[in-house]
Design a protein around this motif. Structure first.
Motif, PDB file in Angstrom:
ATOM      1  N   VAL A 360      31.353  26.163  18.048  1.00 11.65           N
ATOM      2  CA  VAL A 360      30.881  25.086  18.931  1.00 11.65           C
ATOM      3  C   VAL A 360      30.381  25.662  20.250  1.00 11.65           C
ATOM      4  O   VAL A 360      29.342  25.237  20.781  1.00 11.65           O
ATOM      5  CB  VAL A 360      32.010  24.052  19.168  1.00 11.65           C
ATOM      6  CG1 VAL A 360      31.594  23.036  20.234  1.00 11.65           C
ATOM      7  CG2 VAL A 360      32.363  23.334  17.872  1.00 11.65           C
ATOM      8  N   LEU A 363      26.945  27.210  19.792  1.00 12.00           N
ATOM      9  CA  LEU A 363      25.919  26.192  19.584  1.00 12.00           C
ATOM     10  C   LEU A 363      25.646  25.428  20.876  1.00 12.00           C
ATOM     11  O   LEU A 363      24.481  25.149  21.216  1.00 12.00           O
ATOM     12  CB  LEU A 363      26.350  25.232  18.471  1.00 12.00           C
ATOM     13  CG  LEU A 363      25.358  24.130  18.073  1.00 12.00           C
ATOM     14  CD1 LEU A 363      23.977  24.707  17.775  1.00 12.00           C
ATOM     15  CD2 LEU A 363      25.894  23.349  16.876  1.00 12.00           C
ATOM     16  N   ALA A 364      26.684  25.091  21.628  1.00 13.68           N
ATOM     17  CA  ALA A 364      26.489  24.374  22.895  1.00 13.68           C
ATOM     18  C   ALA A 364      25.690  25.225  23.878  1.00 13.68           C
ATOM     19  O   ALA A 364      24.782  24.726  24.569  1.00 13.68           O
ATOM     20  CB  ALA A 364      27.843  24.004  23.498  1.00 13.68           C
ATOM     21  N   LEU A 367      22.052  25.183  22.715  1.00 11.22           N
ATOM     22  CA  LEU A 367      21.391  23.912  23.029  1.00 11.22           C
ATOM     23  C   LEU A 367      20.979  23.856  24.491  1.00 11.22           C
ATOM     24  O   LEU A 367      19.929  23.299  24.837  1.00 11.22           O
ATOM     25  CB  LEU A 367      22.327  22.742  22.705  1.00 11.22           C
ATOM     26  CG  LEU A 367      22.607  22.458  21.227  1.00 11.22           C
ATOM     27  CD1 LEU A 367      23.754  21.457  21.078  1.00 11.22           C
ATOM     28  CD2 LEU A 367      21.360  21.936  20.523  1.00 11.22           C
ATOM     29  N   ALA A 450      27.264  19.663  19.802  1.00 10.82           N
ATOM     30  CA  ALA A 450      27.609  20.897  19.093  1.00 10.82           C
ATOM     31  C   ALA A 450      28.840  20.699  18.219  1.00 10.82           C
ATOM     32  O   ALA A 450      28.891  21.181  17.073  1.00 10.82           O
ATOM     33  CB  ALA A 450      27.855  22.017  20.102  1.00 10.82           C
ATOM     34  N   ASP A 454      28.533  20.993  14.193  1.00 10.07           N
ATOM     35  CA  ASP A 454      29.310  22.041  13.519  1.00 10.07           C
ATOM     36  C   ASP A 454      30.180  21.449  12.423  1.00 10.07           C
ATOM     37  O   ASP A 454      30.282  22.011  11.321  1.00 10.07           O
ATOM     38  CB  ASP A 454      30.195  22.771  14.531  1.00 10.07           C
ATOM     39  CG  ASP A 454      31.130  23.749  13.841  1.00 10.07           C
ATOM     40  OD1 ASP A 454      30.648  24.802  13.383  1.00 10.07           O
ATOM     41  OD2 ASP A 454      32.335  23.441  13.715  1.00 10.07           O
TER      42      ASP A 454
END
Length: 667
Positions: A360, A363-364, A367, A450, A454
């Protein structure tokens, strides 16, 4: 016509089961009567912790005689067919009628006494009752054939008019006696009929109407709070639960030490509501008040002083525990708490919660750094993501799992982390339902998105997809959350591919249904393939919905479907280049010219995401297509004309498909 009273009395029914049980009793009873041709004018339902009851209004004293006709086999059919028909009807061959070579049976059923019908219906209802959980009791419980009920069944009232309906089940005979309040009433209460049932129980301190008990609780709680300058925080579910715990509800106001208010208000509210079933109060400024309202089940001689004192003592112990958890948890920074997440398995195929947190966080951060979530600091996004699950190992969340995220936000703020990080930890689970707030703060959006993405990608990756009503990992909720976050914030990103994209399409149809968006139009855009940008997709869908609601849109859709049907019948899948070897008819030439103009206009508008413009370009095809079908013969005897005209229709189909697959549109 007369009324029928049924009461099923037992030990305490769990509050959460009562209202559904009341509805189920009325439903099953109505269905059983219908089998005999009886239909009451209305049914009044009642439920208390110790009884289920109903009154069926205006029942006839006997059912009407009925005559039913059944068509059988032909008279020339094999003997086996006739024998089967006779078994079904219960008649003999000489009782059948021969009508033009076909056997008919007329079965006359005489009327029955309503008492007899009820004597069969009530035991059938009791045995078929769908309690979520039930039990057997006594000596009879040694066999699995014995009666099951939510709690031991103790008595049955069954009165038609003023007469007892003779019935029994597992040795319990129906009668006319019941009992009143457990403490305010003694001895049996004789019920004469439906008309005196509620009044006699009220005199015995039992209010049989669940709705009336709710109204009393709301009104009296409000009065008690107002007397101290407080107001009750609305909680319909808690009102219903307290009504299910009492037969004679008496709301009482108590207080607690204001020092406990140092604990976050959500903790106090949950302690009062979940653990104690108390109503939470606020003061004149809107803040949590150091007071509560409990609901007693008796009219105490001291006005409830002892009851309130006992409840105050229990609550003080609960709040002391909560304050201890609050103080202890703050001694350990969230970053240290997060290290314990490696001990918790997220899923056997997906590693630990710490593994999920790392996915996470990456991914965060991505982003944010890619600008998909505008104005989002990648460093803060990663920090918030790394700490977002840390409160799962705290004492407070161990006691109140409902506060995961919320407590993390409090702990982050208490240790001086940035407000944006604390807010993201607090709100990253949102939205958790259709009516929940959708995050808009950039850090919160990045972490929440995220986390949900996920979850979806991970479980789809190990083939753990929802099936039917089964969704153990709440993936449908996660997908709806992604859709709400992406669309509310206008985020431009590919959300998924493959099976997961199809899953998003299904969830999008559910989510957009409330907004009045037609599911077939969503299908029409998804069917084009390659569309994984939800913002762009919905813009196209909404433009399409506006277009098909116009005359031009409706007529173009009709023309498209006519063209598509012809092409399907002729097996034309791809458009061929149009080569005119003859002088085209006017309508034919006009359609070619219209396509030459509309195709590039629509394509340019789609590329620029100006979908209203694309629809406007398609609208110019409406009149030429109508004229073409009115005056031009597609399946001309001349093979050259036929081939060219089919190619022209294929070009129409393909021009429309650049905007949406109109074959998916109903109507």
């Amino acid at each position: 016509m007369t009324d029928f009273l049924l009461e099923l009395r037992c030990e305490e029914i769990p509050a959460r089961m009562q209202l559904k049980a009341s509805d189920d009793l009325a439903r099953l009873f109505t269905e059983e009567l219908a089998k005999a041709g009886l239909k009451p004018a209305s049914i009044d339902s009642f439920v208390t912790p110790r009884r289920l009851a109903l009154i069926a209004r205006d029942l006839p004293l006997e059912t009407a005689a009925v005559s039913e006709e059944f068509k059988g086999p032909r008279t020339s059919a094999p003997a086996q067919a006739l024998e089967g028909f006779l078994r079904k009807t219960g008649l003999t061959q000489d009782q059948l009628e021969d009508r033009d070579g076909v056997w008919f049976a007329v079965v006359n059923k005489p009327g029955r006494a309503t008492t007899d019908v009820l004597a069969e219906a009530v035991p059938a209802v009791i045995r078929a009752f769908p309690w979520p959980k039930s039990m057997r009791w006594g000596a009879a419980s040694a066999t699995t054939e014995s009666l099951r009920w939510v709690r031991p069944l103790q008595g049955i009232i069954a009165l038609l008019g003023g007469e007892i309906v003779p019935l029994s089940i597992e040795g319990i005979e129906a009668g006319r006696e019941t009992v009143g309040h457990r403490f305010h009433s003694t001895g049996a209460i004789r019920i004469e009929g439906a008309d005196d049932y509620a009044a006699k129980l009220r005199a015995a301190y039992v209010i049989v109407s669940h709705q009336e008990r709710q109204a009393i609780i709301e009104a009296k709680a409000g009065e008690a709070a107002a007397a101290k300058g407080y107001s009750v925080i609305e909680d319909k579910g808690l009102v219903a639960e307290n009504a299910g715990l009492t037969e004679w509800p008496v709301p009482l106001l108590g207080d607690f030490d204001p020092e406990f208010l140092e604990v976050p208000p959500e903790v106090i509210q949950l302690t009062l509501r979940i653990n104690q079933k108390y109503f939470v109060l606020r003061d004149a400024t809107g803040k949590l008040a150091p007071a509560f309202i409990c609901t007693a089940n008796i009219e105490a001689k001291d006005g409830g002083v002892a009851i309130v004192a006992g409840n105050r003592k229990v609550l003080a112990a609960r709040l002391s525990d909560a304050r201890f958890f609050w103080q202890q948890d703050r001694k350990t920074p969230l970053a240290e708490q997060a290290k314990k997440l490696g001990r918790i398995t997220f899923h056997e195929k997906l590693g630990t919660v710490a593994d999920k947190v790392e996915r996470v966080a990456k991914l965060a951060e991505w982003l944010a750094s890619e600008g998909i979530v505008p104005n989002c600091d990648p460093v803060l996004a990663r920090q918030a993501a790394e700490l977002c699950k840390a409160d799962l190992v705290t004492e407070m969340v161990g006691e109140f799992p409902e506060l995961q995220g919320v407590m993390g936000g409090y702990y982050a703020r208490a240790e001086g982390l940035p407000d944006a990080v604390a807010d993201a930890i607090r709100d990253h689970y949102k939205p958790v339902g259709q009516g929940d707030d959708v995050p808009t703060a950039p850090i919160t959006v990045a972490v929440g998105l995220a986390d949900k993405l996920d979850t979806l990608r991970s479980f789809f990756g190990i083939d753990e997809k929802p099936t039917g009503s089964r969704d153990p990992f709440a993936l449908r909720r996660a997908a709806l959350g992604v859709i709400q976050i992406v669309t509310a914030n206008g985020l431009r990103m590919p959300v998924a591919e493959g099976d997961l994209l199809d899953f998003f399409a299904d969830r999008l149809k559910v989510q957009q249904k409330e907004a009045g968006v037609r599911h077939d139009l969503i299908d029409a855009v998804f069917a084009l393939g390659g569309e994984d940008d939800l913002v762009r997709l919905l813009a196209r869908v909404k433009a399409l919905q506006s277009f098909v609601a116009t005359d031009d849109g409706a007529n173009l859709l009709a023309g498209y479907k006519r063209a598509a049907n012809i092409l399907k019948k002729e097996g034309v899948e791809q458009a061929e280049a149009i080569s005119l070897s003859y002088e085209p008819e006017k309508a034919e030439a006009d359609l070619i010219a219209a396509l030459d103009a509309a195709e590039p206009q629509a394509a340019q508008a789609v590329a620029a995401e100006e979908f209203e413009g694309a629809m406007a370009a398609l609208a110019t095809l409406r009149a030429p297509i109508d004229a073409f079908f009115e005056t031009v013969t597609v399946n001309d005897a001349d093979p050259a004309k036929r081939t060219t005209r089919l190619a022209l229709l294929a070009r129409v189909r393909d021009a429309v498909h650049n905007v949406a697959d109109f074959s998916k549109i109903t109507g």
